[in-house]
Design a protein around this motif. Structure first.
Motif, PDB file in Angstrom:
ATOM      1  N   TYR A 184       0.820  -1.222   0.000  1.00  0.00           N
ATOM      2  CA  TYR A 184       0.000   0.000   0.000  1.00  0.00           C
ATOM      3  C   TYR A 184       0.846   1.261   0.000  1.00  0.00           C
ATOM      4  N   ASP A 185       2.099   1.113   0.382  1.00  0.00           N
ATOM      5  CA  ASP A 185       2.971   2.283   0.399  1.00  0.00           C
ATOM      6  C   ASP A 185       3.749   2.451  -0.900  1.00  0.00           C
ATOM      7  N   CYS A 187       2.043   1.425  -4.140  1.00  0.00           N
ATOM      8  CA  CYS A 187       1.032   1.551  -5.198  1.00  0.00           C
ATOM      9  C   CYS A 187       0.830   3.019  -5.560  1.00  0.00           C
ATOM     10  N   ILE A 188       0.756   3.295  -6.864  1.00  0.00           N
ATOM     11  CA  ILE A 188       0.529   4.676  -7.303  1.00  0.00           C
ATOM     12  C   ILE A 188      -0.944   4.954  -7.581  1.00  0.00           C
ATOM     13  N   GLY A 189      -1.767   3.929  -7.463  1.00  0.00           N
ATOM     14  CA  GLY A 189      -3.208   4.146  -7.619  1.00  0.00           C
ATOM     15  C   GLY A 189      -3.673   4.343  -9.047  1.00  0.00           C
ATOM     16  N   CYS A 190      -3.026   3.671 -10.000  1.00  0.00           N
ATOM     17  CA  CYS A 190      -3.435   3.847 -11.403  1.00  0.00           C
ATOM     18  C   CYS A 190      -4.677   3.027 -11.733  1.00  0.00           C
ATOM     19  N   ARG A 191      -4.967   2.008 -10.916  1.00  0.00           N
ATOM     20  CA  ARG A 191      -6.162   1.173 -11.056  1.00  0.00           C
ATOM     21  C   ARG A 191      -6.155   0.298 -12.303  1.00  0.00           C
ATOM     22  N   PHE A 204     -10.417   0.076  -4.593  1.00  0.00           N
ATOM     23  CA  PHE A 204      -9.595   1.281  -4.538  1.00  0.00           C
ATOM     24  C   PHE A 204     -10.025   2.118  -3.346  1.00  0.00           C
ATOM     25  N   TRP A 206     -10.955   5.237  -2.566  1.00  0.00           N
ATOM     26  CA  TRP A 206     -11.353   6.481  -3.220  1.00  0.00           C
ATOM     27  C   TRP A 206     -11.199   7.662  -2.271  1.00  0.00           C
ATOM     28  N   PRO A 229      -3.920   3.664   3.146  1.00  0.00           N
ATOM     29  CA  PRO A 229      -3.889   5.094   2.825  1.00  0.00           C
ATOM     30  C   PRO A 229      -4.891   5.412   1.713  1.00  0.00           C
ATOM     31  N   GLN A 230      -5.223   6.667   1.593  1.00  0.00           N
ATOM     32  CA  GLN A 230      -6.080   7.117   0.487  1.00  0.00           C
ATOM     33  C   GLN A 230      -5.350   6.943  -0.846  1.00  0.00           C
ATOM     34  N   GLY A 231      -6.108   6.601  -1.880  1.00  0.00           N
ATOM     35  CA  GLY A 231      -5.541   6.606  -3.228  1.00  0.00           C
ATOM     36  C   GLY A 231      -4.752   5.370  -3.615  1.00  0.00           C
ATOM     37  N   VAL A 232      -4.924   4.276  -2.887  1.00  0.00           N
ATOM     38  CA  VAL A 232      -4.197   3.058  -3.251  1.00  0.00           C
ATOM     39  C   VAL A 232      -5.154   1.869  -3.354  1.00  0.00           C
TER      40      VAL A 232
ATOM     41  N   GLY B  65      -9.164  12.977  -2.420  1.00  0.00           N
ATOM     42  CA  GLY B  65      -9.148  11.699  -3.102  1.00  0.00           C
ATOM     43  C   GLY B  65     -10.090  11.636  -4.281  1.00  0.00           C
ATOM     44  N   GLN B  66      -9.945  10.568  -5.062  1.00  0.00           N
ATOM     45  CA  GLN B  66     -10.782  10.388  -6.247  1.00  0.00           C
ATOM     46  C   GLN B  66     -12.233  10.115  -5.883  1.00  0.00           C
ATOM     47  N   GLY B  67     -12.495  10.005  -4.596  1.00  0.00           N
ATOM     48  CA  GLY B  67     -13.872   9.883  -4.161  1.00  0.00           C
ATOM     49  C   GLY B  67     -14.716  11.081  -4.587  1.00  0.00           C
ATOM     50  N   ASP B  73     -15.702   1.529  -7.698  1.00  0.00           N
ATOM     51  CA  ASP B  73     -15.001   0.272  -7.930  1.00  0.00           C
ATOM     52  C   ASP B  73     -15.597  -0.489  -9.112  1.00  0.00           C
ATOM     53  N   TRP B  77     -12.305   3.529 -14.226  1.00  0.00           N
ATOM     54  CA  TRP B  77     -11.712   4.538 -15.104  1.00  0.00           C
ATOM     55  C   TRP B  77     -12.865   5.256 -15.775  1.00  0.00           C
ATOM     56  N   ASP B 134      -5.413  11.113 -13.081  1.00  0.00           N
ATOM     57  CA  ASP B 134      -6.158   9.881 -12.818  1.00  0.00           C
ATOM     58  C   ASP B 134      -5.550   9.074 -11.688  1.00  0.00           C
ATOM     59  N   ILE B 135      -4.256   9.119 -11.527  1.00  0.00           N
ATOM     60  CA  ILE B 135      -3.649   8.233 -10.529  1.00  0.00           C
ATOM     61  C   ILE B 135      -3.922   8.744  -9.115  1.00  0.00           C
ATOM     62  N   GLY B 136      -4.009   7.793  -8.188  1.00  0.00           N
ATOM     63  CA  GLY B 136      -4.400   8.134  -6.833  1.00  0.00           C
ATOM     64  C   GLY B 136      -3.295   8.787  -6.027  1.00  0.00           C
ATOM     65  N   ARG B 137      -2.043   8.492  -6.367  1.00  0.00           N
ATOM     66  CA  ARG B 137      -0.929   8.980  -5.566  1.00  0.00           C
ATOM     67  C   ARG B 137       0.073   9.699  -6.446  1.00  0.00           C
ATOM     68  N   ARG B 140       3.669   9.708  -5.558  1.00  0.00           N
ATOM     69  CA  ARG B 140       4.517   8.533  -5.773  1.00  0.00           C
ATOM     70  C   ARG B 140       4.879   8.350  -7.233  1.00  0.00           C
TER      71      ARG B 140
END
Ligand code: SF4
Lengths: 300, 427
Positions: A184-185, A187-191, A204, A206, A229-232, B65-67, B73, B77, B134-137, B140
C-alpha cells in the motif's frame, strides 16, 4: 499600447495577477502536504526494505494510526512459511447467502465504515444456471430464497494473476504461499489492476478510510489489514495476518454453514486436499487461464 | 565533404555561437509568446482562467481523493482515461502531415508540417496530464521512473506507454525546436540532424496508439476491449481526428497570422480524411457486427453502450450522437468540394472530432466496465469536478498549441530572428 515600457508594465501586472490566481487555485494542497511525511515519501519498495527499514516503517505506521485514528495498534510484517501453499474452497450446496462472511471481512480488515466495504461479494444465482448474468448482489430478502443458490466471490489469488502482470510499478505480487498482496505504500493508484481483474476482487481507496477508534482491529499486518492510505489499491489477502500464524480466515470462522474450507495444499492430509480430490470442483472463468486458488464445489 | 579538421572547427564555432544565440532564442520566444493583439490576450486569458479552475479542482481532488469523482469500484476509469485515449489519438494523427511532407516530398505540406508537429507536442502533454490526474498517488510518481522506481517492463503494457509517450514528446520537441532554431539563425537546417528523427516519429506515432490500444485489448476479463481489431481501430481513428483538427488549425493560422498557408495542404488533408473516416466507420461496423451477431454474454457491454441494459442507458444518447456525427462527416468529406465549400468541411471536422471524442473516450472506456466482471450494471457519467479538471487540461493543451504556433509563425515570417553577431546577447 505601442509604448514599449507601458507594455512591459502591463505584462508584469498580468504575470503578477496570474501568479496570485495560481497560488489561490493550488492553496488546498497545503492541507494534503501536512499529512505527508518525508520518510513516507522516500520509503522504498517492500522487497527492498531491510529489517531495520521495516521496523522503522512499522513504527511510523503505528504512530500515524494513533495520531490520525486515535487507536493503539500493532502492525507486523508477517512473512509466508516455506512449504505452505494456501487454497480456499467453497461449498455451493450449503452456502445460504447470509453475507456473514462479508461482514466479518469488513470488521477484520478495517474497512471504511461509510462505504461498508468488504472483499467478498455474495451473488444470488438462479438454480439451473451458473451464468453470472443471472446473478445479483443486491438481493434484499430472507435467505435462502427458494429456487436460488449463493455464490460468494472474493480474490481468487490466481497463479497466473492478470493484476500482477499489469501493475507498472510491481506494487502487487504473488507471495511464495500463493497469496497476492499489495504494498500500500508503493502503489501509485493507477487502477490498471482493477481493470484487469476478472473477479471484481480489487478495491480502490477512493477516500481516506474512516473507522471509529473502538472499532479498529488492532491486530494488523503491513501487507494485509492495516488501515489503507487514500488513493491506493487493496484486496483480500486470505487474512494473512491470521492464516500465516496458523489461524483461519475471518470469513471462514464467521460462516454458519461450514461452506468454507481453507488450508495448505502442500499438506496431503489437509481438508482442502480432500475436497479437491473428492468433490466436483470448478473454478470461475476457467477459460481466462487465470488458474485460481479459489475453488467452488457441490456436495454429493 | 569537408575534412575532419575543418568539421571540427565548424563544430567549435557552432558551440560558441550557440552559447550566445540559444538563450537569445529562448528569450525572444518568451517575448513573442507574451506579446500580441487584443484578441490574443483575450484568448490566452480565457484559457488561463479555465486552466486555473481545473487546477483548483485538481487540488481538491488531491486532498480528498478520487472519491470526489463519479468513479467507483465498478467503473474505475472514466472521463480522464477516456480523454487520455482521445488525446493520444490526436497526437498520433499529426503524423498524417509528416508522411506527405517527408515521405512523398509534398512541398506545400512541407511548408506547414510544423503545425502538425506542434499539435503532437501539445496533445501528448494533454495525454500525460490526464494520466497524472487519474492516478491516486501523484506524490509517488517517481515509483514509475525507470531505474529509480520499480519498472515492470516489459510485462506491464502501461510501462510501454510510459516509454513511448514521453519519447514521442521529445522526438517532436527536438524536430520543432531544431527547425525553428535554425530558421531563427537564418541557417539551412542540416538534414542529418532531423530527417532521421522525423522518420522515427512516423513509426513512433503508430506505436503510441498501438501501445495504448494494447493497454485495453490485453485484458481477458473485459470482453468489450479484448478484441484484436482495437489497435487498428485506434490507429485509423487517430488518422481521422488528427487531420480534422489540423484542417481547422491551418485555417485559423491563415486567418490570424501572416504565415502563408496555401490551399493545397488543406486539400491533401481532406483527401486523407475521405479515406480514413470511411475506413474508421468500416472497422466500427465490423466490430459491431461481430458483437451483435454472435450475441451471448459477450454482447452485453455493446448492448449497454448502444441500447442500454436493464433499463440503464446513460451512454445511449452520447453514442448515437457520435454515430450520426461520424457518418454525416464521412459523407461530407466524400461529397463536398473543399475548393468551393470549405466551411461545410469545417463543420464536418468539428462533428467528427466530437464523434471520435465520444467513441474513443467515454464510449470506449465505460462499456469496458458495464456490466462489471460480476455482471453488475453500475453506471457512470462524469461529474462537475471531472469536467472542470478535464476542461482545464484541454485549456492547457490549447495554451501550449497557441504559444507553439505563435513562436513558429514569428520565426517563419522572419519577425523573430537572431540579432547581428556584434550585438548578440543584448536584447
Ligand atoms: S493501482 Fe497500484 S497495484 Fe494496481 S496496477 Fe496501479 S500501481 Fe499497481
Amino acid at each position: 499600447m505601442s509604448d514599449p515600457s507601458r507594455r512591459t508594465m502591463l505584462k508584469g501586472a498580468g504575470a503578477t495577477l496570474g501568479a496570485a490566481a495560481f497560488a489561490r487555485a493550488v492553496a488546498p494542497i497545503t492541507e494534503w502536504t501536512n499529512d505527508l511525511s518525508v520518510e513516507g515519501f522516500l520509503q522504498k519498495h517492500y522487497k527492498e526494505l531491510t529489517v531495520e527499514d521495516m521496523s522503522a516503517v512499522l513504527a511510523r505506521i503505528e504512530r500515524e494510526t494513533e495520531e490520525q485514528y486515535g487507536a493503539k495498534v500493532s502492525v507486523e510484517d508477517v512473512r509466508p512459511t516455506p512449504g505452505v501453499q494456501f487454497a480456499y474452497a467453497l461449498n455451493l450446496s450449503v452456502c445460504i447467502g447470509c453475507r456473514r462472511c462479508a461482514k466479518a471481512c469488513h470488521e477484520e480488515n478495517n474497512h471504511d465504515r461509510a462505504t461498508n466495504n468488504s472483499y467478498i461479494r455474495v451473488l444470488e444465482m438462479t438454480n439451473g444456471s451458473l451464468n453470472l448474468e443471472h446473478g445479483t448482489v443486491t438481493y434484499d430478502h430472507a435467505v435462502p430464497a427458494p429456487g436460488k443458490f449463493y455464490m460468494p466471490v472474493q480474490c481468487h489469488q490466481c497463479d497466473n494473476a492478470p493484476c500482477v502482470r499489469v501493475c507498472p510499478v510491481e506494487a502487487t505480487w504473488k507471495e511464495s504461499d500463493g497469496i497476492v498482496v499489495v504494498d500500500y505504500d508503493w502503489c501509485i493508484g493507477c487502477r490498471y489492476c482493477e481493470a484487469a481483474c476478472p473477479y471484481h476482487a480489487r478495491r480502490f481507496n477512493w477516500s481516506k478510510p474512516e473507522i471509529p477508534a473502538d472499532e479498529i482491529n488492532p491486530d494488523q499486518a503491513y501487507l494485509s489489514n492495516r488501515i489503507r492510505p487514500q488513493g491506493v489499491m487493496e484486496k483480500c489477502t486470505f487474512c494473512l495476518h491470521r492464516t500465516r500464524r496458523g489461524k483461519l480466515p475471518a470469513c471462514l470462522e464467521a460462516c454458519p454453514t461450514g461452506a468454507r474450507v481453507f488450508g495448505n495444499l502442500a499438506d496431503p492430509d489437509s481438508e482442502i486436499r480432500w475436497v479437491l480430490e473428492n468433490k466436483r470442483v470448478f473454478v470461475l472463468k476457467e477459460d481466462l487461464g487465470t488458474q485460481p486458488r479459489f475453488f467452488y464445489f457441490f456436495d454429493e | 565533404m569537408s575534412t575532419p579538421s575543418s568539421e571540427q572547427e565548424v563544430h567549435e564555432h557552432g558551440v560558441t555561437e550557440a552559447v550566445i544565440s540559444y538563450p537569445q532564442f529562448l528569450w525572444k520566444a518568451l517575448g513573442v509568446a507574451t506579446d500580441g493583439n487584443a484578441l490574443f490576450y483575450v484568448w490566452m486569458t480565457a484559457l488561463t482562467a479555465v486552466w486555473l479552475v481545473g487546477i483548483n479542482a485538481f487540488a481538491h481532488q488531491i486532498v480528498q481523493g478520487q472519491g470526489l469523482t463519479a468513479m467507483t469500484d465498478h467503473v474505475s476509469w472514466g472521463m480522464y482515461i477516456g480523454n487520455f485515449t482521445f488525446a493520444v489519438g490526436l497526437a498520433a494523427g499529426a503524423v498524417m502531415m509528416v508522411i506527405p511532407a517527408y515521405l512523398y516530398h509534398d512541398e506545400d505540406m512541407h511548408d506547414v508540417v510544423i503545425v502538425g508537429e506542434i499539435l503532437a507536442i501539445a496533445a501528448v502533454a494533454v495525454a500525460l496530464a490526464f494520466v497524472n490526474v487519474d492516478i491516486g498517488r501523484i506524490d509517488r510518481l517517481w515509483h514509475i521512473i525507470p531505474f529509480i522506481g520499480r519498472f515492470n517492463f516489459p510485462v506491464s503494457m502501461l510501462t510501454w506507454d510510459i516509454i513511448v509517450l514521453p519519447g514521442y514528446f521529445l522526438i517532436n520537441l527536438h524536430v520543432v525546436g531544431y527547425l525553428l532554431y535554425m530558421r531563427f539563425l537564418g541557417r539551412k537546417p542540416n538534414p542529418k540532424w532531423y530527417i532521421p528523427v522525423v522518420l522515427l516519429s512516423i513509426v513512433w506515432a503508430v506505436s503510441i496508439h498501438t501501445v495504448t490500444a494494447f493497454l485495453y485489448s490485453g485484458l481477458g476479463g473485459r470482453p468489450f476491449w479484448n478484441s484484436a481489431i482495437l489497435a487498428p481501430r485506434f490507429v485509423v481513428s487517430a488518422f481521422v481526428s488528427g487531420p480534422a483538427f489540423i484542417v481547422l488549425a491551418l485555417q485559423i493560422v491563415r486567418r490570424f497570422s501572416d504565415f502563408y498557408v496555401g490551399h493545397k495542404p488543406i486539400v491533401t488533408l481532406i483527401n486523407i480524411l475521405r479515406i480514413t473516416a470511411v475506413v474508421n466507420l468500416f472497422l466500427v461496423g465490423a466490430e459491431v457486427f461481430t458483437e451483435f451477431y454472435t450475441g451471448g454474454s459477450h454482447v452485453a457491454a455493446a448492448e449497454y453502450l448502444y441500447f442500454g441494459l436493464h433499463g440503464k442507458n446513460a451512454l445511449v444518447p452520447w453514442i448515437w450522437t457520435a454515430v450520426v456525427c461520424n457518418v454525416v462527416a464521412a459523407g461530407i468529406f466524400l461529397t463536398v468540394d473543399p475548393r468551393k465549400n470549405l466551411w461545410i468541411i469545417d463543420v464536418a471536422c468539428v462533428m467528427t472530432l466530437f464523434g471520435l471524442w465520444v467513441e474513443k473516450g467515454l464510449g470506449l472506456i465505460v462499456p469496458g466496465f458495464v456490466p462489471s466482471t460480476l455482471h453488475e450494471v453500475v453506471e457512470y457519467l462524469p461529474n462537475a469536478l471531472e469536467w472542470k479538471i478535464s476542461l482545464g487540461i484541454w485549456a492547457l493543451g490549447l495554451i501550449i498549441f497557441t504559444l507553439g504556433l505563435k513562436i513558429a509563425v514569428a520565426v517563419f515570417t522572419g519577425t523573430m530572428h537572431v540579432d547581428a553577431a556584434h550585438d548578440a546577447g543584448e536584447v
